[in-house]
Design an enzyme around this catalytic site. Structure first.
Site, PDB file in Angstrom:
ATOM      1  N   SER A 671       0.846  -1.186   0.000  1.00  0.00           N
ATOM      2  CA  SER A 671       0.000   0.000   0.000  1.00  0.00           C
ATOM      3  C   SER A 671       0.887   1.243   0.000  1.00  0.00           C
ATOM      4  O   SER A 671       1.690   1.410  -0.910  1.00  0.00           O
ATOM      5  CB  SER A 671      -0.945  -0.031   1.197  1.00  0.00           C
ATOM      6  OG  SER A 671      -1.979   0.910   1.059  1.00  0.00           O
ATOM      7  N   ASP A 762      -8.795  -5.440  -5.557  1.00  0.00           N
ATOM      8  CA  ASP A 762      -8.442  -4.330  -4.682  1.00  0.00           C
ATOM      9  C   ASP A 762      -9.158  -3.057  -5.155  1.00  0.00           C
ATOM     10  O   ASP A 762      -8.992  -2.629  -6.289  1.00  0.00           O
ATOM     11  CB  ASP A 762      -6.918  -4.136  -4.713  1.00  0.00           C
ATOM     12  CG  ASP A 762      -6.415  -3.086  -3.742  1.00  0.00           C
ATOM     13  OD1 ASP A 762      -7.241  -2.421  -3.086  1.00  0.00           O
ATOM     14  OD2 ASP A 762      -5.187  -2.939  -3.628  1.00  0.00           O
ATOM     15  N   HIS A 796      -7.413  -5.629  -1.009  1.00  0.00           N
ATOM     16  CA  HIS A 796      -6.200  -4.876  -0.674  1.00  0.00           C
ATOM     17  C   HIS A 796      -5.202  -5.636   0.213  1.00  0.00           C
ATOM     18  O   HIS A 796      -4.010  -5.639  -0.079  1.00  0.00           O
ATOM     19  CB  HIS A 796      -6.607  -3.558  -0.025  1.00  0.00           C
ATOM     20  CG  HIS A 796      -5.503  -2.552   0.058  1.00  0.00           C
ATOM     21  ND1 HIS A 796      -4.735  -2.183  -1.025  1.00  0.00           N
ATOM     22  CD2 HIS A 796      -5.039  -1.828   1.103  1.00  0.00           C
ATOM     23  CE1 HIS A 796      -3.852  -1.274  -0.658  1.00  0.00           C
ATOM     24  NE2 HIS A 796      -4.003  -1.037   0.625  1.00  0.00           N
TER      25      HIS A 796
END
Length: 824
Positions: A671, A762, A796
Site C-alpha cells: 500500500s 483491490d 487490498h
C-alpha cells in the site's frame, strides 16, 4: 492507504497449498542441496537447540544466478519452513464467566487457524478455568481439545453469561440463522429471510450486537433488504414479477448503488434491527431512514417505567460514499432512538418521524465506539475529529463523555476526558490510538476504563479514569514487547504479550495495592496449549534478538517544522545473536498508511524472513501513529519526499552502525509502504539489491480516478488544503502534480529487481497501479528483472490463506536470489 485495524497491509501470512508444503521441517543440523559442483552448497550451523535449522550461511559459488532446478529447491526449502510459522493458531478474543462454585472463572478463547485446502480460516473455541490460590499462584485447567465452530460469523455472550448468541450469515438467498445456546443445549433457532434483511455485519466497524438488560431482545446491524430489480423475459420483454421457477425470465441488475468501498464491495447499506429471542419476531428500526448508515449499536441503561433506547453510530450516506475501511476521516455522530417494544405494547417505529432520532454529539464531527459507565450516568466515546478536520485518514484520538439523560436523551455538553496529544515529551504518553473497545471495559470502581493503545513502536494496555482523565500505562514500560487486551475478569486482565522474536503468550494481570501510590500490576504467565504447539517456531526464533532504534531525522533546521516533527523516528531492528564477519542481508520493511505503524508484536512473516538469514529494519517514519499528532501531520503534502528521506536516513543509520552491508539491502512494503518501495528504487537506484511491493501506489494520477478514496490522493499530495480542493474531475495541471509525486515519475532510473504482488479485486489501490508500473519497468530497457503475481479473488490486504502464503514464499525466494549476489 492502509490493511488491520488501520490502513496498512499486514505482514503476517498464512499458507498456500502445494504438495511441497506437506512434509515437516527436516530436523537436520546441516542441509545440502545436491547440484552441479559449480553451484552453492548451503550449510546451516547447529544452533544451541539441536535438530533445528535456525540460520543459513552461504559459501562462495563459482557461477552466479539461479537455474530452474536450484530455484525449485529453494521453494521447497522455504515452503517447509514458512509452514511452521503460517500454521500457528491466533487468539482473537476471549470471554470470562464466573464459576458456579465461586472458584475462579471459566474462560472461552476464540482461536483462528489457516485452513489451506478450503482457503479459509478455521474458527476454534477452547475453554479453560483460571483461578488464584492462597499463595497468589495461578491455576489453569484447559479442556482437552478445542472445538471447531463452523459457519459462525459472530458469537456474543449475554450480559449474565447464561446465553450465547451465534449468528450464521447466509449464502446466496438462504436465511440468516440466529442460534441461542444455553449451558447444555441449543435453546432456540430463528431463521430470518432475505426479505427482512441480509447478512449481519461482522466487519469490526459497522458491526454491532447488543443484548437488552433482560436478555430477551437483541439489537444488531445488518444489510438492509435488497431492492426490487427489473425482470425480463425472452418472449414478453419486461416482466414485473418473476418466480424462481420461471426459467424463461431473468432478473436484471437495476440501478447501481454506491457502497462503502474496500472490503464492502457488493454489501448493502447497514441498518438497525431488533429480534425478540422468545417470539422470533424481527423488526427494522425504520425511523432512522436511509440518510444514515448505522453501526456499533449498544443498548442504553434502562429505568423502570421509562422508554428504552438504542444508541448507535451513524455516518451520512445521502452523498458520495468514500471508502470506509481504515478511514477515520469520515464524519460520524452518536445517535439515540427509542427501542421497538414487543408484546402487548407494540410500537411500530415506521410511524415515527425523523425527529425521533436524536444526535447526541452535535458538538463534534466524529464520535464512535460508545460505552456506558456501569452506573449509567455517562456515555463515553472516542473521537477522530482531527482526522475529519485535516483529512488524515487516521490520527491521534481523543476520549469524551456526555451525561446520559434516562428520561428523554438530548444533545448535551461534550466533556473532554483525554485530549489529543500534539507533541509528547520523550518517553511520555503519546496520545490515544485505540481501534476497538471491549463491550465491558470497566474495573469495579465504575470509572476506570481498560483499553489497548499504540505507544511508539509498541502496543500497550492503558487505564483511563473517565472522571479525572488520568491515563496510566499498566503494562511494563521496560521492554520491547507489545501487549493486546483480550478481556477482563473482574478487576483482573487477560492479555496477549509478544515480540518479534517471542511468540504470543497469554498473561494474567492483577492489581497489587500500595498505599499512597498508584496501583502496581502483576503479570503472570498463563500456560496454554497454543504456546506449547509453537515449540518449533520458538526454537527458530531463539537465535534472534530485537532492538528499537531511535534515529534522528535530517534537514529539520532548514524546514518550517513543528517541534513534534523534528523528533527522532523509530525503527525496529531484528538480527541474529551470533556475530558474523559480514552482516546478514537486510530487509527494510515499510508499513502502509502512511498513518499506520509497525509494531514490535509477533509477526509470522517477519519471524520467517528473519529465520532464513535476514536482518530486518522495520521503519516507523514520520506520519506513523503512536508518536503524537505533530509528527503524524507532518507528512501531509510531503509524501514521496519526507517519508522517503526518513527511510533512507534509517538505512544509512543502520549501515553507519555496522548493522547492514550496503550491497545487500532489500525493501518490502505494501500500500503506502509499496508507494515508498517503488519510490526508493527510483530515487535511490543504487541502494537496493531487491524489492517486493504488495498492492503498491505507483501512480496517483491513475489512482485518483479509480480508488475508493480519491479524496485521500488530494490530502496526501496537497496537505489539509486538499480537503477543500477535491474534485471528481481533476484538471491536467492537478494530474501533472499527482504524477510528479508518484514513483512512476522516477521509473527510468530503476535498476532493482522487483516482485509485484497484486490483488485483482483491490478497490483501495486498484490492480492497474501495480500492473502499469511493472509493464513500464519492462519497457524502459534497463533489463530490470520483474515478476508479477496477481491473485484473482483478493482485495487490498491479500490476506486469503493461500494467497498470503504464496506471496511471502515468493518474497523469501526473491530476496535470497538477489541479495546474495545471485547466491542461494
Amino acid at each position: 492507504m492502509m490493511l488491520t485495524r488501520k490502513l496498512f497491509l499486514s505482514l503476517s501470512a498464512p499458507i498456500f497449498m502445494n504438495p511441497i508444503c506437506l512434509a515437516p521441517l527436516s530436523p537436520l543440523s546441516e542441509v545440502r542441496l545436491h547440484r552441479p559442483a559449480t553451484r552453492t552448497t548451503i550449510h546451516t550451523p547447529t544452533s544451541k537447540h539441536q535438530g533445528v535449522c535456525s540460520r543459513v550461511s552461504v559459501m562462495k559459488e563459482v557461477a552466479s544466478g539461479l537455474d530452474a532446478f536450484t530455484e525449485e529447491e529453494e521453494y521447497v526449502s522455504q515452503s517447509k519452513l514458512y509452514k511452521e510459522f503460517a500454521s500457528m493458531p491466533t487468539i482473537d478474543k476471549a470471554w470470562t464467566f464466573k464459576s458456579s462454585r465461586g472458584r475462579g472463572s471459566h474462560t472461552m478463547f476464540s482461536i483462528s487457524q489457516p485452513n489451506l485446502l478450503a482457503n479459509k480460516r478455521k474458527k476454534l473455541m477452547l475453554s479453560s478455568t483460571i483461578s488464584e490460590d492462597s499463595n497468589g499462584d495461578l491455576n489453569v485447567e484447559w479442556a482437552p481439545f478445542p472445538i471447531e465452530v463452523t459457519g459462525a460469523s459472530l458469537m456474543v455472550p449475554s450480559p449474565s453469561g447464561s446465553k450465547l448468541l451465534v449468528v450464521r450469515n447466509p449464502e446466496n438467498d438462504s436465511p440468516t440463522h440466529f442460534e441461542i445456546w444455553g449451558p447444555f443445549q441449543l435453546e432456540k433457532e430463528i431463521r430470518v429471510p432475505q426479505s427482512k434483511h441480509g447478512s449481519v455485519y461482522a466487519d469490526g466497524w459497522f458491526e454491532g450486537i447488543s443484548w437488552s438488560s433482560d436478555e430477551s431482545v437483541i439489537a444488531y446491524v445488518a444489510e438492509e433488504p435488497s431492492v426490487h430489480k427489473p425482470s425480463f423475459s425472452d418472449t414478453a420483454g419486461y416482466k414485473k414479477d418473476v418466480t424462481d421457477k420461471d426459467f424463461n425470465s431473468w432478473k436484471g441488475q437495476g440501478e447501481w448503488e454506491e457502497d462503502w468501498g474496500e472490503a464492502y464491495s457488493g454489501k448493502r447499506q447497514p441498518a438497525l434491527f431488533v429480534i425478540n429471542i422468545n417470539s422470533g419476531d424481527v423488526r427494522a428500526v425504520q425511523a432512522i431512514g436511509r440518510s444514515i448508515s448505522v453501526g456499533q449499536v449498544v443498548w442504553a441503561p434502562t429505568t423502570e417505567g421509562l422508554n428504552e433506547y438504542l444508541v448507535f453510530v451513524g455516518w451520512p450516506s445521502d452523498t458520495r460514499k468514500f471508502g470506509m475501511k481504515y478511514c477515520y476521516n469520515r464524519p460520524c455522530a452518536i445517535y439515540a432512538i427509542k427501542a421497538p417494544l414487543f408484546g402487548s405494547e407494540i410500537v411500530d417505529t415506521a410511524t415515527n418521524n425523523d425527529a425521533s432520532v436524536v444526535n447526541l454529539t452535535q458538538g463534534t464531527s466524529s464520535a464512535f465506539l460508545p460505552r456506558f459507565t456501569p452506573d449509567g450516568k455517562f456515555l463515553v466515546f472516542l473521537s477522530a475529529k482531527t482526522c475529519v478536520d485535516t483529512g488524515a485518514h487516521s490520527a491521534t484520538h481523543s476520549i469524551h463523555k456526555i451525561v446520559w439523560n434516562t428520561g428523554e436523551p438530548s444533545p448535551t455538553t461534550i466533556v473532554d476526558v483525554v485530549p489529543v496529544v500534539m507533541c509528547p515529551d520523550d518517553g511520555c504518553f503519546p496520545g490515544i490510538y485505540c481501534f476497538d473497545v471491549l463491550s465491558k471495559p470497566w474495573l469495579s470502581d465504575g470509572s476506570t476504563m481498560i483499553l489497548t493503545s499504540i505507544w511508539g513502536s509498541t502496543e500497550v494496555i492503558l487505564s483511563v479514569n473517565v472522571l479525572s482523565g488520568k491515563v496510566t500505562r499498566i503494562t511494563p514500560n521496560n521492554s520491547n514487547h507489545s501487549w493486546s487486551l483480550l478481556t477482563l475478569d473482574g478487576d483482573n486482565i487477560l492479555a496477549v504479550c509478544s515480540s518479534l522474536v517471542d511468540v504470543p503468550q497469554i498473561k494474567y494481570g492483577s492489581i497489587i495495592k500500595e498505599e499512597s501510590k498508584d496501583a502496581v500490576w502483576r503479570w503472570l504467565d498463563v500456560s496454554s496449549p497454543t504456546s506449547e504447539c509453537q515449540d518449533k517456531v520458538k526454537s527458530l526464533l531463539s537465535s534472534l534478538q530485537v532492538d528499537i532504534l531511535n534515529i534522528p531525522v535530517k534537514n529539520v533546521s532548514s524546514e518550517n517544522l513543528t517541534k513534534g516533527a523534528c523528533k527522532p523516528i523509530e525503527a525496529i531492528y531484528v538480527s541474529s545473536k551470533s556475530k558474523h564477519e559480514d552482516c546478514d542481508p537486510l530487509i527494510v520493511i515499510l508499513h502502509g498508511g502512511p498513518h499506520g505503524v509497525s509494531l514490535s508484536s509477533f509477526s509470522k512473516t517477519s519471524g520467517y524472513l528473519a529465520s532464513i538469514g535476514f536482518s530486518l529494519l522495520i521503519v516507523n517514519y514520520r506520519g506513523s501513529i503512536g508518536f503524537g499528532e505533530e509528527a503524524l501531520q507532518s507528512v501531509l503534502g510531503k509524501i514521496g519526499s519526507q517519508d522517503v528521506n526518513d527511510v533512507l536516513t534509517a538505512v544509512d543509520h543502520a549501515v553507519d552502525m555496522g548493522l547492514a552491508n550496503p550491497s545487500k539491502i532489500a525493501v518490502l512494503g505494501g500500500s503506502h509502504g509499496g508507494f515508498l518501495t517503488t519510490h526508493l528504487i527510483g530515487q535511490a537506484p543504487e541502494k537496493f539489491a531487491a524489492a517486493a511491493a504488495r498492492n503498491p501506489v505507483c501512480n496517483l494520477a491513475l489512482m485518483v480516478g479509480t480508488s475508493d478514496i480519491p479524496d485521500w490522493c488530494f490530502v496526501e499530495t496537497f496537505g489539509t488544503p486538499g480537503v477543500s480542493s477535491y474534485t471528481e474531475a481533476p484538471s491536467p495541471e492537478l494530474l501533472s502534480i499527482f504524477h510528479e509525486k508518484s514513483p512512476i515519475s522516477h521509473i527510468s532510473k530503476v535498476k532493482t529487481p522487483t516482485l509485484f504482488l497484486l490483488g485483482a479485486k483491490d478497490l483501495r489501490v486498484p490492480v492497474t497501479n501495480g500492473l502499469q508500473f511493472a509493464r513500464a519497468l519492462k519497457e524502459n530497457g534497463n533489463g530490470v528483472a520483474v515478476k508479477v503475481i496477481v491473485f484473482p479473488e483478493d482485495i487490498h490486504p491479500i490476506s486469503r490463506p493461500q494467497s498470503d502464503f504464496e506471496s511471502f514464499v515468493n518474497v523469501g525466494v526473491w530476496f535470497k536470489k538477489y541479495c546474495n549476489g545471485g547466491k542461494v
